[in-house]
Design an enzyme around this catalytic site. Structure first.
Site, PDB file in Angstrom:
ATOM      1  N   TYR A   1       0.876  -1.078   0.110  1.00  0.00           N
ATOM      2  CA  TYR A   1       0.213  -0.029   0.081  1.00  0.00           C
ATOM      3  C   TYR A   1       0.750   1.255  -0.038  1.00  0.00           C
ATOM      4  O   TYR A   1       2.014   1.239   0.582  1.00  0.00           O
ATOM      5  CB  TYR A   1      -0.872  -0.176   1.118  1.00  0.00           C
TER       6      TYR A   1
ATOM      7  N   TYR B   1      -2.709   4.626   9.667  1.00  0.00           N
ATOM      8  CA  TYR B   1      -2.171   3.345   9.306  1.00  0.00           C
ATOM      9  C   TYR B   1      -0.928   3.007  10.087  1.00  0.00           C
ATOM     10  O   TYR B   1      -0.561   2.053  10.132  1.00  0.00           O
ATOM     11  CB  TYR B   1      -1.621   3.551   7.753  1.00  0.00           C
TER      12      TYR B   1
END
Length: 274
Positions: free
Chosen positions: A150, A160
């Site tokens: 990602y 994240y």
């Protein structure tokens, strides 16, 4: 439409949890393109998911394995070759987990034992998979190994947290081991940096809905769905991409090349006027 891109190829697919999983979509596509493969996931994930349903659909066997355990991986690669009748042509690493994210830890308050677990599960497992494959000489020449990444490996997405470091490590391992695999067996190793995708794991990240919508508005083509990512994986497993290796391949509808989009400008303008 199937093109028999993987006819005669044998593989191992890690990480199919449920029908939302990218690995699940890859398995369905690989079967349609003529591949034979085994499915694998950690025993806990297997109890939580529906992998046996997928196995039945694909006529594939399931081999439980903790990807952080070299011993489990050795058994997996050995059994996979016995079941499939030969060496492996492709591997999908679709594995990621952060206890810190699950527990809602802010980045400045990470539990470091959990951080190490994040790195072990989400990145070091990729190194272990390839190290075991090398040790057992389990890969065919011109094989293909792909892991899912990602863009948080390069850019900041606050919620994240430690998974960003895990993805950066994952991509670095792909480059370093990609060199080694290429020199030894002409096996290529790549990562796919996928759009935010509404998988069970993805939606567990705080604020997911917001950055999913933001990414969709920023990407000229919109977010790439899981099915399209599966298509991309199949091309990387096929012989059509024999000379693509050590790359982080962006599969994100154009998001990574954008500064700002008209959709985002219009949205912000409307909010200001409202």
């Amino acid at each position: 439409m199937a093109y028999n891109l993987l006819k005669g190829k044998r593989g191992i697919i890690f990480g199919a949890l449920d029908e939302k999983s990218i690995a699940w979509k890859v398995a369905l596509q690989a079967k349609e393109e003529g591949a034979e493969f085994v499915l694998s996931n950690a025993p806990l994930a297997m109890r939580m998911g529906e992998i046996n349903k997928l196995a039945e659909t694909c006529n594939a066997q399931v081999i439980p394995a903790d990807a952080t355990s070299v011993e489990d991986l050795e058994k997996l690669f050995t059994q996979a070759q016995e079941i499939l009748g030969g060496k492996i042509d492709f591997v999908l690493h679709s594995i990621g987990m952060s206890p810190n994210i699950r527990k809602g830890k802010a980045y400045g308050e990470l539990n470091y034992d959990w951080f190490q677990k994040t790195l072990d599960v989400s990145a070091l497992s990729f190194h272990k998979v390839m190290a075991v494959a090398e040790k057992l000489d389990a890969m065919n020449e011109w094989g293909s190994i792909v892991a899912l990444s990602y863009i948080a490996a390069q850019r900041v997405f606050p919620d994240y947290t430690d998974m960003a470091q895990a993805k950066a490590m994952l991509e670095s391992i792909a480059r370093s081991y990609g060199y080694r695999m290429a020199k030894q067996k002409k096996v290529r190793v790549n990562t796919i940096s996928q759009s935010p995708t509404k998988t069970t794991a993805g939606t567990g990240v705080g604020g997911f809905d917001v950055f999913y919508e933001y990414s969709d508005k920023m990407s000229p083509l919109g977010n790439a769905p899981a099915e399209a990512c599966a298509d991309y994986c199949i091309t990387l497993f096929s012989d059509l991409t024999r000379y693509v290796t050590m790359q982080n391949l962006l599969h994100d509808g154009g998001f990574s090349s954008m500064g700002i989009s008209e959709d985002v400008v219009n949205l912000m303008t409307a909010n200001q006027q409202g």
